[in-house]
Scaffold this active site. Structure first.
Site, PDB file in Angstrom:
ATOM      1  CE1 TYR A   1      -3.828   2.251   0.627  1.00 37.69           C
ATOM      2  CE2 TYR A   1      -2.430   3.251   2.168  1.00 37.69           C
ATOM      3  CZ  TYR A   1      -3.608   3.375   1.579  1.00 37.69           C
ATOM      4  OH  TYR A   1      -4.346   4.466   1.762  1.00 37.69           O
TER       5      TYR A   1
ATOM      6  CG  ASP B   1       5.782   3.681   1.047  1.00 33.71           C
ATOM      7  OD1 ASP B   1       6.273   4.290   2.194  1.00 33.71           O
ATOM      8  OD2 ASP B   1       4.729   3.649   0.703  1.00 33.71           O
TER       9      ASP B   1
ATOM     10  CE  LYS C   1       1.146   5.107   8.003  1.00 36.58           C
ATOM     11  NZ  LYS C   1      -0.188   4.986   8.373  1.00 36.58           N
TER      12      LYS C   1
END
Ligand code: PMP
Length: 441
Positions: A151, A253, A281
């Site tokens: 994702y 990522d 995050k």
């Protein structure tokens, strides 16, 4: 609360259900991110503090969702909200530069191996978007490789084959690109090649056949969103080598792994330096900030003359930058911080395995102390999306619901995030609750 969790509790969530019904009348679908539908009902909270959540029913839950990763220091960490509160009077978004941006950028240069230069954004999705645009601008090529099950955000060009139905996913070695939302244009499927992860031969074949068209290989260095799958020994090394040989930009990522598997992310931990990397995050402990970092020759393209455009009203805003500086300060304050968090996480992982064995359940617990996954499968390990998808997802959702009734919140897909605010008491209480939850299944 030393004896928390040893008490048998069965929490109910009636007020959350009522608020959800009310929200449906004003918020489309009742929640503001589709990821939040896994929980039934979607829970409503009044307060999040340290490792705990206080919900509208008056329940207190030990939290391993942590906002889906950001709250690595625990919610509302005093070391972060103190400096942020002190900064608020100086303004937020001014569409001009401030000294905090330089300070943060210089710190990141020291911490992150791939960070010759950095740019700040707000969300992980848009930072991935920027990285892919940079790779295309740099190489003059169009396509990119992404891996089945990974994702990289909800935008059209990457929200593909993140969780495809096995009936439409095609052969394991050469998966079909499967769109994950209505409203995505079919043509985005032509811009990427979907490959199985942890399969060096598949990547070598794709780069050999289409290398001249492939701008980038985009990968999570640990497949956190599907099973928290570590790279096989040598896989990231092979990826690095193949990308270098074919002039393909390697993009890590690190939205989840960054500042979680260590201060320098997965790239420092595994010793593999990508060309570009994306962080979000945990960098700002819950304040919205994302980062694109990378090699000078690529990142320089965003300079005024470079013609690769990256922009955003909130980029580098004072509040998020202050939060990130404070988060980095706290994360790095004690060299043992990460080791202690990992050790507690590993104790939790081992305790969950033990409980499952005791109750005769096939539970696979894999990953790292800082982020791991629980999967109901008899497999000894899962190494890619297909082997992960064979696990019993409905049972995991039921386990998460049983955990919630017993005072512990984790993600319905089985990913557990640790924080430095989770102490031994919280681990003991969680293991006691998990043992009851497994028995209830
Ligand atoms: N990449 C990864 C690996 C992620 O886990 C996420 C979010 N879960 C994203 C990108 C997208 O980030 P955001 O939700 O901030 O847009």
């Amino acid at each position: 609360m030393p004896d928390e969790g040893s008490r048998s509790v069965t929490l109910s969530f009636e007020k959350s259900a009522a608020f959800y019904a009310q929200a449906m009348r004003s918020v489309a679908g009742g929640v503001n991110s589709n990821v939040r539908y896994g929980e039934s009902p979607p829970l409503f909270f009044d307060r999040a503090e340290g490792p705990r959540l206080h919900d509208v029913d008056g329940n207190v839950l030990i939290d391993f969702v942590l906002g889906n990763g950001p709250a690595i220091l625990g919610h509302a960490a005093p070391s972060v909200i103190g400096p942020v509160a002190a900064s608020l009077g100086a303004g937020q978004s001014i569409a001009g530069q401030h000294r905090g941006e330089i300070e943060l950028a210089e710190r990141l240069q020291r911490i992150i191996p791939s960070a010759d230069l950095v740019r700040f954004s707000v969300t992980g999705s848009e930072a991935v978007h920027a990285a892919i645009r940079l790779a295309r601008g740099y190489t003059g090529r169009t396509k990119f490789v992404k891996f089945e099950g990974q994702y990289h955000g909800w935008l059209d060009n990457v929200f593909i084959s993140t969780k495809p139905g096995l009936n439409e996913a095609g052969p394991q070695a050469a998966p079909e690109a499967v769109l994950m939302s209505r409203g995505q244009p079919e043509r985005v499927k032509d811009e990427l090649i979907v490959l199985p992860w942890n399969d060096t031969a598949a990547l070598a074949r794709a780069l050999e056949a289409h290398g001249a068209d492939i701008a980038a290989v985009v990968t999570e260095p640990v497949m956190c969103n599907a099973g928290v799958i570590p790279p096989r020994p040598g896989y990231l090394e092979a990826m690095r080598k193949l990308c270098s040989e074919t002039g393909t930009v390697l993009i890590f990522d690190e939205v989840i792994t960054g500042f979680r598997l260590g201060l320098g992310g997965a790239q420092a931990r595994f010793g593999i330096t990508p060309d570009l990397s994306v962080f979000a995050k945990a960098i700002a402990n819950g304040f919205p900030l994302s980062i694109v970092a990378g090699k000078r020759a690529i990142m320089e393209l965003v300079e005024a003359k470079g013609h690769v455009v990256h922009s955003g009203t909130y980029n580098g805003n004072m509040t998020s930058v202050t939060a990130a500086l404070a988060t980095l300060e706290a994360l790095g304050a004690d060299p043992q911080n990460y080791a202690r968090m990992e050790a507690r996480g590993e104790r939790l992982m081992e305790g969950l395995r033990h409980s499952a064995r005791r109750h005769g359940r096939d539970l696979l617990v894999q990953g790292f102390g800082a982020v791991f996954c629980t999967l109901f499968t008899s497999a000894k390990e899962v190494t890619d999306f297909r082997s992960m998808a064979a696990a019993d997802a409905a049972r995991m959702t039921a386990f998460a619901a049983a955990l919630a009734r017993n005072g512990v919140r984790t993600t319905p897909r089985g990913v557990w995030f640790m924080s430095m605010a989770h102490g031994d008491n919280e681990i003991d209480a969680t293991l006691a609750a998990a043992d009851r939850a497994i028995a209830e299944l």
